[in-house]
Motif scaffolding. Sequence first.
Motif, mmCIF file in Angstrom:
data_model
loop_
_atom_site.group_PDB
_atom_site.id
_atom_site.type_symbol
_atom_site.label_atom_id
_atom_site.label_comp_id
_atom_site.label_asym_id
_atom_site.label_seq_id
_atom_site.Cartn_x
_atom_site.Cartn_y
_atom_site.Cartn_z
ATOM 1 N N TYR A 194 0.822 -1.208 0.000
ATOM 2 C CA TYR A 194 0.000 0.000 0.000
ATOM 3 C C TYR A 194 0.860 1.264 0.000
ATOM 4 O O TYR A 194 0.365 2.355 -0.167
ATOM 5 C CB TYR A 194 -0.915 0.025 1.236
ATOM 6 N N PHE A 195 2.172 1.100 0.244
ATOM 7 C CA PHE A 195 3.012 2.277 0.423
ATOM 8 C C PHE A 195 4.001 2.498 -0.711
ATOM 9 O O PHE A 195 4.817 3.414 -0.644
ATOM 10 C CB PHE A 195 3.759 2.185 1.763
ATOM 11 N N ALA A 196 3.960 1.623 -1.717
ATOM 12 C CA ALA A 196 4.836 1.810 -2.879
ATOM 13 C C ALA A 196 4.211 1.066 -4.040
ATOM 14 O O ALA A 196 3.290 0.274 -3.856
ATOM 15 C CB ALA A 196 6.228 1.281 -2.579
ATOM 16 N N ASP A 197 4.727 1.324 -5.218
ATOM 17 C CA ASP A 197 4.205 0.640 -6.390
ATOM 18 C C ASP A 197 4.387 -0.871 -6.222
ATOM 19 O O ASP A 197 5.510 -1.364 -6.108
ATOM 20 C CB ASP A 197 4.968 1.131 -7.629
ATOM 21 N N ALA A 198 3.269 -1.589 -6.182
ATOM 22 C CA ALA A 198 3.307 -2.996 -5.769
ATOM 23 C C ALA A 198 4.214 -3.888 -6.629
ATOM 24 O O ALA A 198 5.065 -4.588 -6.083
ATOM 25 C CB ALA A 198 1.888 -3.546 -5.711
ATOM 26 N N PRO A 199 4.089 -3.866 -7.966
ATOM 27 C CA PRO A 199 4.956 -4.749 -8.754
ATOM 28 C C PRO A 199 6.437 -4.424 -8.565
ATOM 29 O O PRO A 199 7.265 -5.315 -8.368
ATOM 30 C CB PRO A 199 4.522 -4.475 -10.202
ATOM 31 N N THR A 200 6.778 -3.120 -8.596
ATOM 32 C CA THR A 200 8.170 -2.723 -8.407
ATOM 33 C C THR A 200 8.676 -3.170 -7.045
ATOM 34 O O THR A 200 9.775 -3.707 -6.908
ATOM 35 C CB THR A 200 8.296 -1.182 -8.496
ATOM 36 N N LEU A 201 7.849 -2.923 -6.028
ATOM 37 C CA LEU A 201 8.273 -3.247 -4.670
ATOM 38 C C LEU A 201 8.496 -4.755 -4.521
ATOM 39 O O LEU A 201 9.428 -5.190 -3.856
ATOM 40 C CB LEU A 201 7.235 -2.756 -3.661
ATOM 41 N N THR A 202 7.639 -5.552 -5.161
ATOM 42 C CA THR A 202 7.797 -7.004 -5.059
ATOM 43 C C THR A 202 9.151 -7.416 -5.605
ATOM 44 O O THR A 202 9.893 -8.170 -4.969
ATOM 45 C CB THR A 202 6.680 -7.702 -5.849
ATOM 46 N N VAL A 203 9.495 -6.885 -6.785
ATOM 47 C CA VAL A 203 10.796 -7.215 -7.373
ATOM 48 C C VAL A 203 11.920 -6.738 -6.459
ATOM 49 O O VAL A 203 12.834 -7.487 -6.097
ATOM 50 C CB VAL A 203 10.924 -6.578 -8.772
ATOM 51 N N ASP A 204 11.815 -5.467 -6.028
ATOM 52 C CA ASP A 204 12.848 -4.913 -5.152
ATOM 53 C C ASP A 204 13.000 -5.751 -3.885
ATOM 54 O O ASP A 204 14.097 -5.989 -3.401
ATOM 55 C CB ASP A 204 12.486 -3.476 -4.751
ATOM 56 N N PHE A 205 11.854 -6.173 -3.359
ATOM 57 C CA PHE A 205 11.868 -6.907 -2.100
ATOM 58 C C PHE A 205 12.670 -8.193 -2.239
ATOM 59 O O PHE A 205 13.510 -8.516 -1.404
ATOM 60 C CB PHE A 205 10.434 -7.218 -1.672
#
Lengths: 314, 485
Positions: free
Chosen positions: B175-186
């Motif tokens: 909810y606090f960042a762009d979900a697809p990007t954040l998933t990859v970054d994570f």
Amino acid sequence: MAKKPGDDTQRIDQPTGTAFVGHEWDGIEELNTPLPRWWLWTFYLTIIWALAYVIMYPAWPLVDSATKGMLGWTSRGQLAAEMQAADVKRAPLVNALAAIPVEQLVADQKLYQGAVAGGAAAFKVHCVQCHGSGAIGSKGYPNLNDDDWLWGGDIAAIHYTLTHGIRNPDHPETRVSAMPAFDGVLTPSEIASVVGHVQSLSGKAKPNAKGAELFATNCASCHGADGKGLREFGAPNLADGIWLYGGDKATLTETVKYSRQGVMPRWNDKLDAATIKMLAAYVYSLGGGEATPAAAAPAAAPATMEAKAANGQP
Amino acid sequence: MANLDDLIGADNPLYEKRKGVYPKSVDGFFRRFKWAIMAVTLAIYYVTPWIRWDRGPHAPDQAVLVDLANRRFYMFNIEIWPHEFYYVAGLLVMAGIGLFLVTSAVGRAWCGYACPQTVWTDLFQHVDRFVDGDRNAQIRLEKAPWGPEKIFKRLAKWSIYLFIAFWTGGAWIMYFADAPTLTVDFWTGQAAPVAYATVGVLTATTFIFGGFMREQVCVYMCPWPRIQTAMMDEKSLIVTYREWRGEPRGSVKKAETQPGAFGDCIDCNQCVAVCPTGIDIREGPQIGCITCALCIDACDSVMEQIGRPRGLIDYLTLDDVATEKAGGTAHPTLKTLFRPRTLVYFGIWCLIGLAMLFTLGQRTRLDLTVQHDRNPLYVQLSDGSIRNNYTVKVRNMETRQREVELVVKGLPGAVAWTSTGTRETATDRVKVSVAPDTVQKVRLFVVAPTEGSARTDFEIQAVALTGNERGDSDSVRFERPETGQ
Ligand code: SF4
Ligand code: SF4
């Protein structure tokens, strides 16, 4: 405190079906409503946490110090680290300011805004003692918000004044001018005539011929024939509505009699070049600033002025 | 001093070991309703961050996003700026009043169906049943000594707990960042440390609260049941046992041999077995009851089996219980739901909602706030005129660069300039260019002749030169020296 089982702890309170603890105060008995056990463990955990904290961090006061703690943490150390981090954060601004000539600062809006913000902070530390928190000045200390400048109000002139100060006798590049004291040179009645004439310049008194004549011979060389002042000598404009020391008769008489020799420290001794540029930007941003003259050479002025000052006479 | 065992020991129970709760699975209307709500709430929670929403090049295209770094809150086509935080405050107030409304109408229904603690506890209890089996198998396994089977089942169960918990924590940061990007970054170790920390904390709390603490959270940690007792009254629908009908309890067999001597409750304990908080509703309303109505489902199916009327345990108000006891009939449910108290809550709730919708429709995408500088209040200039300084903030809430003109209105003879100009260039209107989606701070210098009253109110208007939207204006004051001297 806790009674052993076997006494009335086995008794049951009928309405609630709960056992008594065995305590009674003034006929009010305590029921045993047990807390959950994890609550107790949580409590023990907090105690362990507190002990660990006391061991890790400075905690117990001793006679002239305190226990050091195992992590070596100190509030001073933390402050130093934070200051260092702040310096690192400031570095790009400071470097960029060092690289840019002060005349071009205003054109680089982003850098200028950063400098103004930094200057506002520096002003509150170094300048408010004389110029006041709003840079509004007071008697003898110029208001930096207005558009009346003794030595020039473009950013380069302001920067020069900040760097070298005003009337620093031990500093060759400082801004210097000396108004002579006319006590004894002119008679009191002559002084009164000059004062009258000066007041008439801004429409506060009727013109008088004697004063005008005395002004032309004694004052015009610095303040100009029309009294509008001369930046070169830091001679104030006497024909406008702004008075550094006051425009009333008594104050003006005092000024003419004994002269005025305001000073300002030179900041190149105390502050780094970036901070001085920030201060120049801030003062310029206050709204009284002037456009930079096309071919101004503010650094050339002091030599002639000093020569004049050394003569003791304008 | 008492030793440790004395404090936590069994024979002096100041502190109580958690009694295991092994709720039996049950079927019925309320159970199905609970399934439905669980499906909807979990779906909303996990899916929402993945909904895309095209907002053009300057804004993120995530439908619901709390963009802390840029201080924006996006919710579909509503975009909230920090200065509009009152919308969030309004939502919170609505949530609070909504809770009052629900509680006064149907008791702890929020707790029973929609509270995250309940939803995840329910989910974890299904995991228990999936791995260990239903109630009896769970109890047997708990009592059994540690052996390969128990170790395997425990590890399996806790792994599933952990997986769900991690998934829950992971969904939160979306909810606090762009979900697809954040998933990859994570997964590539590129995400911000705070993202990992948040996932860690939420995984841990979900694992502990949902997997092990369960009803302890509802009874001991949550403040809401305490407040709820004040929100409910004898007209609230709560899960109630019809004591007048059930007591005295007796088995079907006993009732057959001694007709009339026993009530409808056959003491089969099904209502206790299904209760997720492990309480006995026949003891009366109590703080541990989350009004989930599973006991109603359980008892109703028992009543059906033995051929007695349903509703021994029922959604019923305490007033109605008294009425029925005295031989009367209960109010119709609708009438208990629509009573002055609930209607007042509902009215307030609607008013706030409508007010928010109204202001949402009214707000401009160009916003102006002007602050008069107080230090100094005014500046006397060398030609005798007076200058006042203002700090102007122009908010361009559109996703394109906009030219905005600041116009000084209603101050005779006044001209203005900003820090990029000088007095020579001053006019009564100043142009500023505002980047997309930003607040531009402008210092505005306004000069007016000395003559005039000590205080004059005038207006600074922001006129959008690009974009066809209306502008904004702010009323400010011009100060002059009292005597004009
Ligand atoms: S008593 Fe009934 S309604 Fe209350 S929590 Fe237990 S099962 Fe749910
Ligand atoms: S389920 Fe119904 S019949 Fe069985 S014990 Fe509970 S109240 Fe009595």
